[in-house]
Design a protein around this motif. Structure first.
Motif, mmCIF file in Angstrom:
data_model
loop_
_atom_site.group_PDB
_atom_site.id
_atom_site.type_symbol
_atom_site.label_atom_id
_atom_site.label_comp_id
_atom_site.label_asym_id
_atom_site.label_seq_id
_atom_site.Cartn_x
_atom_site.Cartn_y
_atom_site.Cartn_z
ATOM 1 N N GLU A 26 -6.150 2.366 -23.601
ATOM 2 C CA GLU A 26 -5.143 1.325 -23.403
ATOM 3 C C GLU A 26 -4.193 1.691 -22.271
ATOM 4 O O GLU A 26 -4.095 2.847 -21.869
ATOM 5 C CB GLU A 26 -4.340 1.108 -24.691
ATOM 6 N N TRP A 27 -3.492 0.668 -21.778
ATOM 7 C CA TRP A 27 -2.493 0.841 -20.730
ATOM 8 C C TRP A 27 -1.122 1.014 -21.366
ATOM 9 O O TRP A 27 -0.787 0.331 -22.326
ATOM 10 C CB TRP A 27 -2.438 -0.374 -19.816
ATOM 11 N N SER A 28 -0.322 1.932 -20.828
ATOM 12 C CA SER A 28 1.094 2.021 -21.192
ATOM 13 C C SER A 28 1.887 1.866 -19.903
ATOM 14 O O SER A 28 1.493 2.373 -18.853
ATOM 15 C CB SER A 28 1.408 3.353 -21.870
ATOM 16 N N THR A 29 2.987 1.122 -19.959
ATOM 17 C CA THR A 29 3.780 0.852 -18.759
ATOM 18 C C THR A 29 5.221 1.304 -18.959
ATOM 19 O O THR A 29 5.719 1.360 -20.083
ATOM 20 C CB THR A 29 3.779 -0.649 -18.413
ATOM 21 N N THR A 30 5.860 1.622 -17.853
ATOM 22 C CA THR A 30 7.275 1.978 -17.874
ATOM 23 C C THR A 30 7.906 1.582 -16.547
ATOM 24 O O THR A 30 7.230 1.572 -15.514
ATOM 25 C CB THR A 30 7.478 3.482 -18.152
ATOM 26 N N GLU A 31 9.188 1.253 -16.575
ATOM 27 C CA GLU A 31 9.911 0.957 -15.355
ATOM 28 C C GLU A 31 10.323 2.277 -14.719
ATOM 29 O O GLU A 31 10.991 3.101 -15.345
ATOM 30 C CB GLU A 31 11.140 0.107 -15.669
ATOM 31 N N ALA A 32 9.924 2.494 -13.474
ATOM 32 C CA ALA A 32 10.244 3.740 -12.781
ATOM 33 C C ALA A 32 11.581 3.647 -12.050
ATOM 34 O O ALA A 32 12.338 4.606 -12.026
ATOM 35 C CB ALA A 32 9.131 4.104 -11.811
ATOM 36 N N CYS A 33 11.867 2.510 -11.425
ATOM 37 C CA CYS A 33 13.187 2.291 -10.830
ATOM 38 C C CYS A 33 13.451 0.790 -10.761
ATOM 39 O O CYS A 33 12.533 -0.008 -10.608
ATOM 40 C CB CYS A 33 13.346 2.970 -9.479
ATOM 41 N N THR A 34 14.710 0.441 -10.880
ATOM 42 C CA THR A 34 15.108 -0.961 -10.913
ATOM 43 C C THR A 34 15.206 -1.529 -9.510
ATOM 44 O O THR A 34 15.168 -0.793 -8.519
ATOM 45 C CB THR A 34 16.480 -1.110 -11.602
ATOM 46 N N SER A 35 15.370 -2.826 -9.420
ATOM 47 C CA SER A 35 15.475 -3.485 -8.120
ATOM 48 C C SER A 35 16.724 -3.044 -7.361
ATOM 49 O O SER A 35 16.776 -3.156 -6.140
ATOM 50 C CB SER A 35 15.455 -5.004 -8.284
ATOM 51 N N SER A 36 17.734 -2.523 -8.036
ATOM 52 C CA SER A 36 18.921 -2.027 -7.332
ATOM 53 C C SER A 36 18.680 -0.644 -6.722
ATOM 54 O O SER A 36 19.407 -0.222 -5.827
ATOM 55 C CB SER A 36 20.123 -1.969 -8.277
ATOM 56 N N GLU A 37 17.638 0.073 -7.180
ATOM 57 C CA GLU A 37 17.318 1.406 -6.660
ATOM 58 C C GLU A 37 16.218 1.381 -5.603
ATOM 59 O O GLU A 37 16.224 2.191 -4.683
ATOM 60 C CB GLU A 37 16.855 2.327 -7.791
ATOM 61 N N CYS A 38 15.244 0.495 -5.780
ATOM 62 C CA CYS A 38 14.123 0.420 -4.847
ATOM 63 C C CYS A 38 13.447 -0.931 -4.988
ATOM 64 O O CYS A 38 13.636 -1.619 -5.982
ATOM 65 C CB CYS A 38 13.122 1.551 -5.095
ATOM 66 N N ASP A 39 12.656 -1.316 -3.980
ATOM 67 C CA ASP A 39 11.954 -2.597 -4.091
ATOM 68 C C ASP A 39 10.444 -2.483 -3.906
ATOM 69 O O ASP A 39 9.756 -3.480 -3.794
ATOM 70 C CB ASP A 39 12.558 -3.659 -3.181
ATOM 71 N N ALA A 40 9.913 -1.276 -3.863
ATOM 72 C CA ALA A 40 8.471 -1.008 -3.931
ATOM 73 C C ALA A 40 7.642 -1.615 -2.807
ATOM 74 O O ALA A 40 6.467 -1.867 -2.976
ATOM 75 C CB ALA A 40 7.912 -1.444 -5.284
ATOM 76 N N LYS A 41 8.217 -1.819 -1.644
ATOM 77 C CA LYS A 41 7.452 -2.334 -0.500
ATOM 78 C C LYS A 41 6.677 -1.187 0.135
ATOM 79 O O LYS A 41 7.201 -0.106 0.335
ATOM 80 C CB LYS A 41 8.391 -2.946 0.542
ATOM 81 N N GLY A 42 5.424 -1.408 0.473
ATOM 82 C CA GLY A 42 4.629 -0.379 1.126
ATOM 83 C C GLY A 42 4.437 0.852 0.267
ATOM 84 O O GLY A 42 4.510 1.976 0.729
ATOM 85 N N LEU A 43 4.192 0.657 -0.993
ATOM 86 C CA LEU A 43 4.145 1.709 -2.002
ATOM 87 C C LEU A 43 2.952 2.646 -1.838
ATOM 88 O O LEU A 43 1.845 2.229 -1.523
ATOM 89 C CB LEU A 43 4.080 1.038 -3.375
ATOM 90 N N SER A 44 3.184 3.933 -2.074
ATOM 91 C CA SER A 44 2.144 4.950 -2.092
ATOM 92 C C SER A 44 2.421 5.883 -3.257
ATOM 93 O O SER A 44 3.574 6.122 -3.610
ATOM 94 C CB SER A 44 2.154 5.726 -0.776
ATOM 95 N N VAL A 45 1.367 6.418 -3.881
ATOM 96 C CA VAL A 45 1.524 7.307 -5.035
ATOM 97 C C VAL A 45 0.658 8.548 -4.836
ATOM 98 O O VAL A 45 -0.434 8.474 -4.263
ATOM 99 C CB VAL A 45 1.176 6.572 -6.355
ATOM 100 N N ALA A 46 1.171 9.706 -5.279
ATOM 101 C CA ALA A 46 0.430 10.965 -5.211
ATOM 102 C C ALA A 46 0.837 11.820 -6.404
ATOM 103 O O ALA A 46 1.900 11.623 -7.001
ATOM 104 C CB ALA A 46 0.724 11.707 -3.912
ATOM 105 N N ILE A 47 -0.021 12.776 -6.733
ATOM 106 C CA ILE A 47 0.261 13.694 -7.835
ATOM 107 C C ILE A 47 0.310 15.101 -7.260
ATOM 108 O O ILE A 47 -0.620 15.543 -6.598
ATOM 109 C CB ILE A 47 -0.811 13.584 -8.933
ATOM 110 N N ALA A 48 1.408 15.805 -7.541
ATOM 111 C CA ALA A 48 1.577 17.175 -7.063
ATOM 112 C C ALA A 48 0.722 18.125 -7.892
ATOM 113 O O ALA A 48 0.195 17.755 -8.949
ATOM 114 C CB ALA A 48 3.048 17.578 -7.143
#
Length: 170
Positions: free
Chosen positions: A66-88
């Motif tokens: 199953e999928w679990s979701t969470t809010e990582a940052c609100t619209s006042s903190e970021c707007d997720a344009k041009g998003l990239s994700v990586a794992i250290a």
């Protein structure tokens, strides 16, 4: 990769050659969700999708069932344009995106107990940027590239494990 026509694009070799009907799962559907998605697989084989969620940034994890979701940052903190994700190498999920309200490259990461968001480079460091960031790791150093739309070039930022950021303009 899934193309707009619904066909899939594959490369390499596969031991599975029979057709299997695709399974569709709705991760989020309330409001304006799903723009600027970024997909990655963690070391346990779980799928992670980061995506724009009603002007902010959300994170979804598929554990094989199953999928679990969470809010990582609100619209006042970021707007997720041009998003990239990586794992250290330590398993921490890092997301980099362009925040159009203040022309900044923003970094969001999961500390294990909460999500933290900070500005990697703002208008004082960037002449003019736009969506199109990319994040990756070389050892423990996080590297971020972004499009500098004024100069028509790609800038490179490096964040070392100590937390110091260096802006390297091409």
């Amino acid at each position: 990769a899934l193309m707009q026509s619904g066909e899939s694009l594959c490369w390499g070799e596969s031991a599975h050659t029979a057709y299997v009907d695709p399974v569709s799962s709705t991760i989020a559907s309330t409001g304006d969700v799903g723009r600027s998605p970024a997909l990655i697989e963690d070391s346990s084989g779980n799928w992670i999708i980061a995506y724009e969620d009603n002007g902010g940034l959300s994170y979804a994890l598929y554990n094989g069932t199953e999928w679990s979701t969470t809010e990582a940052c609100t619209s006042s903190e970021c707007d997720a344009k041009g998003l990239s994700v990586a794992i250290a190498s330590d398993g921490v999920v890092h997301m980099v995106q362009y925040n159009s309200s203040d022309n900044a490259i923003v970094h969001t990461r999961n500390t294990g107990s909460e999500w933290e968001t900070d500005v990697l480079a703002g208008t004082g460091d960037l002449s003019s940027s736009g969506p199109g960031s990319s994040v990756f790791f070389v050892g423990d150093a996080m590297h971020v590239t972004h499009v500098n739309s004024t100069g028509g070039m790609v800038d490179h930022l490096v964040q070392h494990p100590s937390g110091t950021a260096v802006h390297v303009a091409d």
